[in-house]
Enzyme design. Structure first.
Site, PDB file in Angstrom:
ATOM      1  N   LYS A 112      34.151  53.310  29.930  1.00  0.00           N
ATOM      2  CA  LYS A 112      33.093  53.801  29.028  1.00  0.00           C
ATOM      3  C   LYS A 112      31.719  53.393  29.554  1.00  0.00           C
ATOM      4  O   LYS A 112      31.538  52.246  29.986  1.00  0.00           O
ATOM      5  CB  LYS A 112      33.290  53.226  27.618  1.00  0.00           C
ATOM      6  N   ASP A 171      36.821  33.018  34.025  1.00  0.00           N
ATOM      7  CA  ASP A 171      36.170  34.293  34.330  1.00  0.00           C
ATOM      8  C   ASP A 171      35.904  34.353  35.838  1.00  0.00           C
ATOM      9  O   ASP A 171      35.264  33.451  36.402  1.00  0.00           O
ATOM     10  CB  ASP A 171      34.863  34.394  33.551  1.00  0.00           C
ATOM     11  N   ASP A 216      42.344  52.420  41.309  1.00  0.00           N
ATOM     12  CA  ASP A 216      42.849  53.787  41.104  1.00  0.00           C
ATOM     13  C   ASP A 216      41.791  54.611  40.373  1.00  0.00           C
ATOM     14  O   ASP A 216      42.056  55.749  40.009  1.00  0.00           O
ATOM     15  CB  ASP A 216      44.123  53.765  40.247  1.00  0.00           C
ATOM     16  N   GLU A 227      42.428  34.058  36.830  1.00  0.00           N
ATOM     17  CA  GLU A 227      42.907  35.032  35.843  1.00  0.00           C
ATOM     18  C   GLU A 227      42.353  34.678  34.468  1.00  0.00           C
ATOM     19  O   GLU A 227      42.388  33.512  34.070  1.00  0.00           O
ATOM     20  CB  GLU A 227      44.447  35.041  35.832  1.00  0.00           C
ATOM     21  N   ASP A 235      39.520  45.531  36.204  1.00  0.00           N
ATOM     22  CA  ASP A 235      39.372  46.411  35.039  1.00  0.00           C
ATOM     23  C   ASP A 235      38.208  47.381  35.269  1.00  0.00           C
ATOM     24  O   ASP A 235      37.094  46.953  35.584  1.00  0.00           O
ATOM     25  CB  ASP A 235      39.124  45.581  33.783  1.00  0.00           C
ATOM     26  N   GLU A 260      41.966  35.198  45.180  1.00  0.00           N
ATOM     27  CA  GLU A 260      42.249  36.465  44.497  1.00  0.00           C
ATOM     28  C   GLU A 260      41.692  36.401  43.083  1.00  0.00           C
ATOM     29  O   GLU A 260      41.964  35.455  42.332  1.00  0.00           O
ATOM     30  CB  GLU A 260      43.755  36.780  44.447  1.00  0.00           C
TER      31      GLU A 260
HETATM   32  C1  LIG Z   1      44.427  45.848  35.987  1.00  0.00           C
HETATM   33  S1  LIG Z   1      44.939  44.202  36.125  1.00  0.00           S
HETATM   34  C2  LIG Z   1      45.278  43.984  37.859  1.00  0.00           C
HETATM   35  C3  LIG Z   1      46.076  42.749  38.138  1.00  0.00           C
HETATM   36  C4  LIG Z   1      46.450  42.524  39.614  1.00  0.00           C
HETATM   37  N1  LIG Z   1      45.279  42.376  40.447  1.00  0.00           N
HETATM   38  C5  LIG Z   1      47.310  43.651  40.120  1.00  0.00           C
HETATM   39  O1  LIG Z   1      46.825  44.453  40.937  1.00  0.00           O
HETATM   40  O2  LIG Z   1      48.470  43.725  39.703  1.00  0.00           O
HETATM   41  C6  LIG Z   1      43.380  43.334  35.951  1.00  0.00           C
HETATM   42  C7  LIG Z   1      43.564  41.849  35.772  1.00  0.00           C
HETATM   43  O3  LIG Z   1      42.287  41.209  35.783  1.00  0.00           O
HETATM   44  C8  LIG Z   1      42.254  40.263  34.730  1.00  0.00           C
HETATM   45  N2  LIG Z   1      40.841  40.089  34.362  1.00  0.00           N
HETATM   46  C9  LIG Z   1      40.066  40.943  33.662  1.00  0.00           C
HETATM   47  N3  LIG Z   1      38.832  40.448  33.543  1.00  0.00           N
HETATM   48  C10 LIG Z   1      38.824  39.262  34.198  1.00  0.00           C
HETATM   49  C11 LIG Z   1      37.839  38.280  34.429  1.00  0.00           C
HETATM   50  N4  LIG Z   1      36.601  38.425  33.954  1.00  0.00           N
HETATM   51  N5  LIG Z   1      38.178  37.187  35.126  1.00  0.00           N
HETATM   52  C12 LIG Z   1      39.446  37.033  35.613  1.00  0.00           C
HETATM   53  N6  LIG Z   1      40.415  37.934  35.418  1.00  0.00           N
HETATM   54  C13 LIG Z   1      40.118  39.032  34.726  1.00  0.00           C
HETATM   55  C14 LIG Z   1      43.089  40.893  33.635  1.00  0.00           C
HETATM   56  O4  LIG Z   1      43.532  39.942  32.686  1.00  0.00           O
HETATM   57  C15 LIG Z   1      44.224  41.479  34.453  1.00  0.00           C
HETATM   58  O5  LIG Z   1      45.242  40.542  34.683  1.00  0.00           O
END
Ligand SMILES: C[S@@+](CC[C@H](N)C(=O)[O-])C[C@H]1O[C@@H](n2cnc3c(N)ncnc32)[C@H](O)[C@@H]1O
Length: 209
Positions: A117, A90, A149, A63, A113, A38
């Protein structure tokens, strides 16, 4: 005062990021059970629930945010989970650099994410090169499961995986038709009445030599 649990049994930080090495999941978990990955686990609700419910499957979560990484590691350690590892890294880098060919049975990417933009959209995880790497790390018949979403990102997800020759669509569902999931963001978004898009793609079998 509560003692901090030992996180070493549930974390995966021992591999130097740029060493060119890739994880040997059989050695890490001590078995050859399927491995599900995941990306962007957030507070880890989905990952922990899955690891508890499916002990015959190994789960790896990636994460970026340290506070979430630590939170999930602590929760997993307190539960004594042996089929779960998390790493602070990452997600794109891990898939590219640290995962062996065909090592993954299911790749979960829920609510990545959206970078709405225009000038930030190149930061989105789901792009054509990511699909190529997903095809590399997935075993034949393995699945990519996606949720968002964000309607524009949903279109991009569908375009990227729809255009990749190594994937075939399995399911596509929007709004009420989308099966209910348990990630923290899905629960929050459903409570807010947002429309959720979900996709599944299957990795086609590799051709013989
Ligand atoms: C909108 S949240 C969704 C979290 C989870 N998947 C959920 O549905 O509850 C996006 C997550 O991705 C993480 N994230 C963002 N960029 C990332 C990256 N480059 N590598 C790993 N995690 C990342 C953020 O810190 C955040 O915890």
């Amino acid at each position: 005062m509560t003692a901090t649990p030992d996180l070493s049994a549930v974390t995966l930080d021992q591999l130097p990021r740029d060493s060119g090495q890739r994880f040997d999941f059989a050695a890490i978990f001590g078995n050859t059970n399927p491995v599900e990955l995941e990306l962007g686990i957030g507070k880890g609700r989905f990952l922990i629930q899955q690891a508890e419910e499916r002990p015959g499957v190994n789960f790896v979560g990636v994460e970026w945010a340290n506070k979430y990484f630590v939170l999930v590691a602590e929760r997993a350690a307190k539960r004594g989970l042996r089929n779960l590892r998390v790493m602070r890294a990452d997600a794109g880098h891990v898939v590219r650099e640290n995962v062996r060919d065909g090592a993954i049975s299911v790749l979960h990417v829920y609510f990545p994410d959206p970078w709405p933009k225009l000038r930030h959209q190149k930061r989105r995880l789901i792009q054509a090169p990511f699909a190529r790497e997903a095809a590399r790390v997935l075993q034949d018949g393995g699945l990519v499961k996606l949720a968002t979403d964000h309607v524009e990102y949903a279109v991009q997800m569908e375009q990227v995986f729809g255009a990749d020759p190594d994937f075939e669509p399995v399911s596509r569902a929007v709004g009420e038709a989308a099966p209910v999931g348990v990630t923290n963001w899905e629960v929050k978004f459903r409570a807010e009445g947002r429309t959720i898009h979900k996709f599944e793609y299957r990795r086609r079998p590799r051709r013989g030599p």
